[in-house]
Design a protein around this motif. Structure first.
Motif, PDB file in Angstrom:
ATOM      1  N   TRP A 139     -63.285  25.896  39.028  1.00 50.23           N
ATOM      2  CA  TRP A 139     -63.005  27.311  38.792  1.00 50.23           C
ATOM      3  C   TRP A 139     -63.741  27.928  37.606  1.00 50.23           C
ATOM      4  CZ3 TRP A 139     -56.957  26.861  39.594  1.00 50.23           C
ATOM      5  CH2 TRP A 139     -56.703  26.699  40.959  1.00 50.23           C
ATOM      6  N   LEU A 140     -64.267  27.115  36.695  1.00 48.14           N
ATOM      7  CA  LEU A 140     -64.858  27.665  35.475  1.00 48.14           C
ATOM      8  C   LEU A 140     -66.360  27.386  35.431  1.00 48.14           C
ATOM      9  CD1 LEU A 140     -62.137  26.648  32.867  1.00 48.14           C
ATOM     10  CD2 LEU A 140     -62.474  28.878  33.955  1.00 48.14           C
ATOM     11  N   PRO A 141     -67.173  28.449  35.330  1.00 46.24           N
ATOM     12  CA  PRO A 141     -68.636  28.272  35.277  1.00 46.24           C
ATOM     13  C   PRO A 141     -69.091  27.872  33.881  1.00 46.24           C
ATOM     14  CG  PRO A 141     -68.093  30.595  35.201  1.00 46.24           C
ATOM     15  CD  PRO A 141     -66.788  29.872  35.349  1.00 46.24           C
ATOM     16  N   ALA A 142     -68.864  26.604  33.541  1.00 44.23           N
ATOM     17  CA  ALA A 142     -69.272  26.079  32.247  1.00 44.23           C
ATOM     18  C   ALA A 142     -69.734  24.641  32.446  1.00 44.23           C
ATOM     19  CB  ALA A 142     -68.114  26.152  31.243  1.00 44.23           C
ATOM     20  N   ARG A 143     -70.407  24.113  31.456  1.00 44.20           N
ATOM     21  CA  ARG A 143     -70.975  22.772  31.572  1.00 44.20           C
ATOM     22  C   ARG A 143     -69.925  21.720  31.229  1.00 44.20           C
ATOM     23  NH1 ARG A 143     -75.894  21.188  32.216  1.00 44.20           N
ATOM     24  NH2 ARG A 143     -76.651  23.303  31.834  1.00 44.20           N
ATOM     25  N   PRO A 144     -69.697  20.745  32.110  1.00 42.01           N
ATOM     26  CA  PRO A 144     -68.761  19.675  31.784  1.00 42.01           C
ATOM     27  C   PRO A 144     -69.312  18.796  30.674  1.00 42.01           C
ATOM     28  CG  PRO A 144     -69.878  19.197  33.851  1.00 42.01           C
ATOM     29  CD  PRO A 144     -70.292  20.579  33.454  1.00 42.01           C
ATOM     30  N   SER A 145     -68.429  18.287  29.829  1.00 47.33           N
ATOM     31  CA  SER A 145     -68.875  17.414  28.742  1.00 47.33           C
ATOM     32  C   SER A 145     -68.822  15.947  29.140  1.00 47.33           C
ATOM     33  CB  SER A 145     -68.016  17.651  27.493  1.00 47.33           C
ATOM     34  OG  SER A 145     -66.653  17.399  27.766  1.00 47.33           O
ATOM     35  N   SER A 146     -68.298  15.652  30.327  1.00 41.56           N
ATOM     36  CA  SER A 146     -68.249  14.280  30.817  1.00 41.56           C
ATOM     37  C   SER A 146     -68.173  14.321  32.337  1.00 41.56           C
ATOM     38  CB  SER A 146     -67.035  13.550  30.248  1.00 41.56           C
ATOM     39  OG  SER A 146     -65.836  14.103  30.771  1.00 41.56           O
ATOM     40  N   PRO A 147     -68.501  13.218  33.028  1.00 40.99           N
ATOM     41  CA  PRO A 147     -68.469  13.209  34.499  1.00 40.99           C
ATOM     42  C   PRO A 147     -67.115  13.578  35.093  1.00 40.99           C
ATOM     43  CG  PRO A 147     -69.678  11.310  33.682  1.00 40.99           C
ATOM     44  CD  PRO A 147     -69.067  11.962  32.475  1.00 40.99           C
ATOM     45  N   VAL A 148     -66.014  13.190  34.428  1.00 41.56           N
ATOM     46  CA  VAL A 148     -64.694  13.447  34.994  1.00 41.56           C
ATOM     47  C   VAL A 148     -64.324  14.933  34.956  1.00 41.56           C
ATOM     48  CG1 VAL A 148     -63.831  11.148  34.478  1.00 41.56           C
ATOM     49  CG2 VAL A 148     -63.564  12.954  32.788  1.00 41.56           C
TER      50      VAL A 148
ATOM     51  N   SER B 105     -67.879   3.259  29.628  1.00 37.26           N
ATOM     52  CA  SER B 105     -67.284   4.553  29.303  1.00 37.26           C
ATOM     53  C   SER B 105     -67.293   5.436  30.533  1.00 37.26           C
ATOM     54  CB  SER B 105     -68.052   5.249  28.163  1.00 37.26           C
ATOM     55  OG  SER B 105     -67.583   6.571  27.982  1.00 37.26           O
ATOM     56  N   GLU B 106     -66.122   5.726  31.052  1.00 31.79           N
ATOM     57  CA  GLU B 106     -66.004   6.595  32.214  1.00 31.79           C
ATOM     58  C   GLU B 106     -66.416   8.023  31.882  1.00 31.79           C
ATOM     59  OE1 GLU B 106     -65.328   7.369  36.189  1.00 31.79           O
ATOM     60  OE2 GLU B 106     -65.286   5.440  35.155  1.00 31.79           O
ATOM     61  N   SER B 107     -66.247   8.412  30.612  1.00 37.03           N
ATOM     62  CA  SER B 107     -66.611   9.764  30.195  1.00 37.03           C
ATOM     63  C   SER B 107     -68.105   9.924  29.986  1.00 37.03           C
ATOM     64  CB  SER B 107     -65.876  10.124  28.897  1.00 37.03           C
ATOM     65  OG  SER B 107     -66.352   9.334  27.823  1.00 37.03           O
ATOM     66  N   GLY B 108     -68.843   8.823  30.029  1.00 39.89           N
ATOM     67  CA  GLY B 108     -70.284   8.893  29.816  1.00 39.89           C
ATOM     68  C   GLY B 108     -70.686   8.888  28.356  1.00 39.89           C
ATOM     69  N   ALA B 109     -69.735   8.590  27.445  1.00 42.93           N
ATOM     70  CA  ALA B 109     -70.049   8.556  26.015  1.00 42.93           C
ATOM     71  C   ALA B 109     -70.975   7.391  25.696  1.00 42.93           C
ATOM     72  CB  ALA B 109     -68.760   8.436  25.200  1.00 42.93           C
TER      73      ALA B 109
ATOM     74  N   LEU C  95     -59.743   2.544  23.683  1.00 46.08           N
ATOM     75  CA  LEU C  95     -58.308   2.435  23.985  1.00 46.08           C
ATOM     76  C   LEU C  95     -57.817   3.705  24.660  1.00 46.08           C
ATOM     77  CD1 LEU C  95     -55.508   1.169  23.821  1.00 46.08           C
ATOM     78  CD2 LEU C  95     -55.336   2.011  21.464  1.00 46.08           C
ATOM     79  N   ARG C  96     -58.294   4.842  24.210  1.00 45.17           N
ATOM     80  CA  ARG C  96     -57.855   6.112  24.792  1.00 45.17           C
ATOM     81  C   ARG C  96     -58.186   6.165  26.284  1.00 45.17           C
ATOM     82  NH1 ARG C  96     -60.240  11.587  24.990  1.00 45.17           N
ATOM     83  NH2 ARG C  96     -58.562  13.136  24.835  1.00 45.17           N
ATOM     84  N   GLU C  97     -59.375   5.705  26.642  1.00 42.09           N
ATOM     85  CA  GLU C  97     -59.754   5.709  28.049  1.00 42.09           C
ATOM     86  C   GLU C  97     -58.919   4.718  28.854  1.00 42.09           C
ATOM     87  OE1 GLU C  97     -63.931   4.786  29.974  1.00 42.09           O
ATOM     88  OE2 GLU C  97     -63.870   6.784  29.051  1.00 42.09           O
ATOM     89  N   LEU C  98     -58.635   3.569  28.250  1.00 37.83           N
ATOM     90  CA  LEU C  98     -57.792   2.588  28.934  1.00 37.83           C
ATOM     91  C   LEU C  98     -56.405   3.162  29.222  1.00 37.83           C
ATOM     92  CD1 LEU C  98     -56.982  -0.266  29.918  1.00 37.83           C
ATOM     93  CD2 LEU C  98     -56.396  -0.794  27.541  1.00 37.83           C
ATOM     94  N   LEU C  99     -55.809   3.843  28.246  1.00 41.50           N
ATOM     95  CA  LEU C  99     -54.473   4.401  28.450  1.00 41.50           C
ATOM     96  C   LEU C  99     -54.502   5.480  29.535  1.00 41.50           C
ATOM     97  CD1 LEU C  99     -53.238   4.645  24.746  1.00 41.50           C
ATOM     98  CD2 LEU C  99     -52.734   2.874  26.437  1.00 41.50           C
ATOM     99  N   GLY C 100     -55.567   6.268  29.570  1.00 37.85           N
ATOM    100  CA  GLY C 100     -55.702   7.260  30.643  1.00 37.85           C
ATOM    101  C   GLY C 100     -55.831   6.606  31.996  1.00 37.85           C
ATOM    102  N   LEU C 101     -56.550   5.494  32.034  1.00 35.87           N
ATOM    103  CA  LEU C 101     -56.750   4.760  33.278  1.00 35.87           C
ATOM    104  C   LEU C 101     -55.429   4.168  33.779  1.00 35.87           C
ATOM    105  CD1 LEU C 101     -59.701   2.353  33.846  1.00 35.87           C
ATOM    106  CD2 LEU C 101     -57.408   1.605  34.355  1.00 35.87           C
ATOM    107  N   ILE C 102     -54.629   3.614  32.845  1.00 33.78           N
ATOM    108  CA  ILE C 102     -53.323   3.062  33.225  1.00 33.78           C
ATOM    109  C   ILE C 102     -52.404   4.176  33.725  1.00 33.78           C
ATOM    110  CG2 ILE C 102     -51.242   1.954  32.316  1.00 33.78           C
ATOM    111  CD1 ILE C 102     -53.069   0.378  30.412  1.00 33.78           C
ATOM    112  N   GLY C 103     -52.415   5.325  33.039  1.00 33.29           N
ATOM    113  CA  GLY C 103     -51.600   6.457  33.483  1.00 33.29           C
ATOM    114  C   GLY C 103     -52.004   6.942  34.860  1.00 33.29           C
ATOM    115  N   ALA C 104     -53.309   6.985  35.104  1.00 29.22           N
ATOM    116  CA  ALA C 104     -53.795   7.418  36.421  1.00 29.22           C
ATOM    117  C   ALA C 104     -53.379   6.441  37.511  1.00 29.22           C
ATOM    118  CB  ALA C 104     -55.316   7.557  36.384  1.00 29.22           C
ATOM    119  N   PHE C 105     -53.357   5.146  37.181  1.00 28.12           N
ATOM    120  CA  PHE C 105     -52.948   4.146  38.163  1.00 28.12           C
ATOM    121  C   PHE C 105     -51.475   4.323  38.524  1.00 28.12           C
ATOM    122  CE2 PHE C 105     -51.761  -0.331  39.300  1.00 28.12           C
ATOM    123  CZ  PHE C 105     -52.552  -0.416  40.432  1.00 28.12           C
TER     124      PHE C 105
END
Length: 372
Positions: A267-276, A21-25, A142-152
């Motif tokens: 730009w936003l001082p808030a906590r990220p919910s995932s590494p990306v 999981s690239e999002s760290g889930a 699957l959602r992460e895979l589709l994001g990965l393909i789009g990024a490629f």
């Protein structure tokens, strides 16, 4: 370090595979097999309950199922809120829940990133570009895979940068310079005297490239992320600027001083919910404070620091303008000038966006700072 695993039962036999999981889930605690007979309503209900759906059917049917689940998630009503800060916090919570639910539709991978499903795409090059080689089977959403393909595909196509007259090719997991207004600010701000520059948090290397094209002889770009450094090195080589720009893995500053130090922090001082999300969210303004706190000590005489920052945080109630100016004062810095521009991205003009009231007023600024 323990490799996370996903566990399920198949043909009355316990099974396990590496969880990626690239999002760290975390892997779902309960996993069931799913195929083309699964209805969208049942898939949505199980995903909301935290049940992972390991797909054994047709890949294209899984894509359609994910789209149907997405429609159901997005139909959820939003509660009325009183302030933009409340709207932001609600938006973040909804986005987190959305990612969790849609991340429950899971795809198996063979060693080498092959997908053992009917009508599955050949995503091996995209997966290897993001993750490197895969020596063993694994499971991912699957959602992460589709994001990965789009990024490629974005990486192959690139992003046109008018200030360079060329394209920048963002790698997976590296913030893409799609908001070109901040690049234009760096392209037109008056340069201080001197021939050295630091680009703090270089990312794709786009700002280092712009400074090199503007004639600065020696530039050092830094980043903590190894992916970003590989991406920047690739882009600078494409542009023929690799001899002009040195890259270094560092938390903020390299050693020495420069006549110009540029930084485009989250730009936003808030906590990220995932590494990306680290490219967008900066908990307690850590990177911003670190940049400002170290700037005076890394400026050559008559040097300048350029801080590129949106005021969206101010409109959302996450940080005030006075707090920002106080950070400057505490760091022993004075404002030489400020160049402003309006964003041109689609969400700034989209009244259906839950944060439209803030985005419609957003201004991106290049603060020219010098030692007080």
């Amino acid at each position: 370090m323990t490799v996370p695993e996903i566990l399920w039962e198949e043909n009355q036999t316990p099974r396990a595979a590496r969880w990626r999981s690239e999002s760290g889930a975390a892997p779902p605690k309960r996993v069931v097999l799913a195929d083309d007979t699964l209805t969208a309503d049942m898939a949505y209900r199980q995903a909301c309950e935290g049940v992972g759906l390991l797909w054994r059917g047709d890949f294209q049917n899984a894509r359609q199922l994910l789209q149907a689940m997405t429609r159901r998630v997005d139909k959820r009503p939003r509660k009325p809120v009183d302030t933009l800060l409340d709207a932001f916090n609600q938006h973040r919570q909804i986005q987190s829940q959305r990612a969790r639910i849609l991340g429950m539709l899971l795809i198996p991978f063979d060693a080498g990133h092959g997908i053992p499903l009917r009508r599955a795409p050949d995503a091996r090059l995209a997966c290897e570009a993001a993750h490197g080689p895969a020596a063993e089977p694994y499971v991912a959403s699957l959602r992460e895979l589709l994001g990965l393909i789009g990024a490629f595909e974005w990486r192959k196509k690139g992003v046109e940068i008018p200030a360079l007259g060329a394209r920048i090719h963002p790698h997976y997991g590296v913030f893409s310079p799609v908001r070109g207004e901040y690049v234009e600010l760096v392209a037109r701000a008056p340069l201080p005297p001197g021939d050295t520059a630091f680009d703090i948090g270089t990312g794709t290397g786009v700002l280092a490239a712009v400074l090199a094209r503007r004639g600065i002889k020696r530039i050092v770009g830094t980043d903590q992320d190894a992916r970003a450094l590989v991406c920047a090195r690739d882009n600078l080589k494409r542009l023929g600027l690799e001899k002009q720009v040195e890259l270094a893995q560092a938390d903020l500053y390299p050693e020495g001083r420069a006549s110009l130090v540029v930084c485009n922090p989250p730009w936003l001082p808030a906590r990220p919910s995932s590494p990306v999300e680290h490219a967008v969210y900066d908990p307690d303004s850590r990177m911003l404070r670190g940049f400002l706190g170290g700037l005076a000590a890394h400026l050559a005489p008559a040097g300048e620091g350029w801080l590129i920052l949106s005021d969206l945080a101010e409109h959302l109630g996450l940080r005030s303008r006075e707090q920002l100016l106080e950070m400057f004062r505490q760091a022993g810095l004075r404002v030489v000038d400020r160049l402003d521009t309006r964003p041109t991205h689609g969400r700034a003009k989209d009244p259906s966006d839950p944060l439209h009231a803030a985005r419609s007023k957003e201004v991106t600024s290049l603060w020219r700072l010098a030692a007080a």
